[in-house]
Motif scaffolding. Structure first.
Motif, PDB file in Angstrom:
ATOM      1  N   ALA A   1       4.623  18.242  -6.598  1.00 43.68           N
ATOM      2  CA  ALA A   1       6.052  18.338  -6.307  1.00 43.68           C
ATOM      3  C   ALA A   1       6.446  17.750  -4.946  1.00 43.68           C
ATOM      4  N   PRO A   2       5.787  18.069  -3.848  1.00 43.94           N
ATOM      5  CA  PRO A   2       6.298  17.510  -2.591  1.00 43.94           C
ATOM      6  C   PRO A   2       6.063  16.005  -2.457  1.00 43.94           C
ATOM      7  N   PHE A   3       5.016  15.476  -3.074  1.00 45.27           N
ATOM      8  CA  PHE A   3       4.695  14.072  -2.894  1.00 45.27           C
ATOM      9  C   PHE A   3       5.177  13.193  -4.046  1.00 45.27           C
ATOM     10  N   GLY A   4       5.223  13.721  -5.246  1.00 46.65           N
ATOM     11  CA  GLY A   4       5.525  12.890  -6.408  1.00 46.65           C
ATOM     12  C   GLY A   4       4.313  12.040  -6.731  1.00 46.65           C
ATOM     13  N   PHE A   5       4.536  10.774  -7.042  1.00 48.19           N
ATOM     14  CA  PHE A   5       3.412   9.871  -7.301  1.00 48.19           C
ATOM     15  C   PHE A   5       2.851   9.414  -5.966  1.00 48.19           C
ATOM     16  N   PHE A   6       1.573   9.668  -5.721  1.00 45.80           N
ATOM     17  CA  PHE A   6       0.955   9.402  -4.426  1.00 45.80           C
ATOM     18  C   PHE A   6      -0.215   8.453  -4.607  1.00 45.80           C
ATOM     19  N   ASP A   7      -0.041   7.197  -4.200  1.00 42.38           N
ATOM     20  CA  ASP A   7      -1.096   6.190  -4.246  1.00 42.38           C
ATOM     21  C   ASP A   7      -0.905   5.256  -3.056  1.00 42.38           C
ATOM     22  N   PRO A   8      -1.271   5.704  -1.837  1.00 39.56           N
ATOM     23  CA  PRO A   8      -0.975   4.901  -0.655  1.00 39.56           C
ATOM     24  C   PRO A   8      -1.773   3.597  -0.568  1.00 39.56           C
ATOM     25  N   LEU A   9      -2.947   3.531  -1.166  1.00 43.00           N
ATOM     26  CA  LEU A   9      -3.757   2.314  -1.089  1.00 43.00           C
ATOM     27  C   LEU A   9      -3.539   1.388  -2.269  1.00 43.00           C
ATOM     28  N   GLY A  10      -2.759   1.796  -3.247  1.00 48.93           N
ATOM     29  CA  GLY A  10      -2.417   0.930  -4.375  1.00 48.93           C
ATOM     30  C   GLY A  10      -3.543   0.687  -5.355  1.00 48.93           C
ATOM     31  N   PHE A  11      -4.395   1.684  -5.572  1.00 45.57           N
ATOM     32  CA  PHE A  11      -5.492   1.513  -6.522  1.00 45.57           C
ATOM     33  C   PHE A  11      -5.001   1.378  -7.957  1.00 45.57           C
ATOM     34  N   SER A  12      -3.836   1.922  -8.258  1.00 46.66           N
ATOM     35  CA  SER A  12      -3.368   1.933  -9.641  1.00 46.66           C
ATOM     36  C   SER A  12      -2.494   0.738  -9.998  1.00 46.66           C
ATOM     37  N   LYS A  13      -2.249  -0.164  -9.074  1.00 43.69           N
ATOM     38  CA  LYS A  13      -1.413  -1.331  -9.383  1.00 43.69           C
ATOM     39  C   LYS A  13      -2.169  -2.295 -10.288  1.00 43.69           C
ATOM     40  N   GLY A  14      -1.520  -2.709 -11.360  1.00 43.88           N
ATOM     41  CA  GLY A  14      -2.102  -3.686 -12.265  1.00 43.88           C
ATOM     42  C   GLY A  14      -3.176  -3.148 -13.187  1.00 43.88           C
ATOM     43  N   LEU A  15      -3.275  -1.841 -13.343  1.00 43.87           N
ATOM     44  CA  LEU A  15      -4.274  -1.263 -14.237  1.00 43.87           C
ATOM     45  C   LEU A  15      -3.735  -1.194 -15.661  1.00 43.87           C
ATOM     46  N   GLU A  16      -4.621  -1.423 -16.604  1.00 45.20           N
ATOM     47  CA  GLU A  16      -4.263  -1.193 -17.999  1.00 45.20           C
ATOM     48  C   GLU A  16      -4.459   0.289 -18.300  1.00 45.20           C
ATOM     49  N   LEU A  17      -4.082   0.700 -19.505  1.00 41.15           N
ATOM     50  CA  LEU A  17      -4.164   2.116 -19.868  1.00 41.15           C
ATOM     51  C   LEU A  17      -5.603   2.617 -19.840  1.00 41.15           C
ATOM     52  N   THR A  18      -6.544   1.819 -20.343  1.00 44.78           N
ATOM     53  CA  THR A  18      -7.942   2.265 -20.345  1.00 44.78           C
ATOM     54  C   THR A  18      -8.485   2.384 -18.925  1.00 44.78           C
TER      55      THR A  18
END
Length: 137
Positions: free
Chosen positions: A81-98
């Motif tokens: 709740a306080p952060f929401g989506f938290f990915d400061p280093l961007g590991f999840s950018k450009g990932l497919e579902l698998t």
């Protein structure tokens, strides 16, 4: 003491064991109406109109979650709740579902390893050992 160590080891090993995917027969399958082989030749085949149905989603809903490509990390649950989506280093950018599912599984596995390592450290530090005359506790 040996029993405690053995049970802790077995518990840790079970955390990484894959879950069984054996499907047991259920009463729902047994109650389906099926045409027996004797009745099959007697059945009359009639022409029916072909009705087009809406396409089913490509991915089956899992506990009410359906992947949405417009959301970050396909909308996987777990944002706090306080952060929401938290990915400061961007590991999840450009990932497919698998890839997103694989990263989530790796996160859970590494968290379990860290918890077991903490327990092992605490037990190792609080267990009396041979100190050869040194007072360490």
């Amino acid at each position: 003491m040996k029993l405690a160590i053995l049970s802790a080891t077995m518990g840790a090993a079970c955390a990484f064991a894959p879950s069984s995917s054996i499907v047991a027969p259920s009463s729902l399958r047994m109650s389906e109406n099926e045409v027996s082989e004797v009745e099959a030749p007697l059945a009359v085949v009639e022409e029916q109109e072909i009705v087009t149905e809406a396409a089913a989603p490509a991915v089956v809903a899992l506990n009410g979650w359906v992947p949405d490509a417009s959301l970050p990390l396909y909308g996987l649950p777990g944002a706090t709740a306080p952060f929401g989506f938290f990915d400061p280093l961007g590991f999840s950018k450009g990932l497919e579902l698998t890839g997103a599912k694989r990263m989530r599984e790796a996160e859970i596995m590494h968290g379990r390893v860290a918890m077991m390592a903490t327990i092992g450290y605490l037990i190792g530090e609080s267990t009396p050992t041979m100190t050869y005359g040194m007072n360490v506790h």
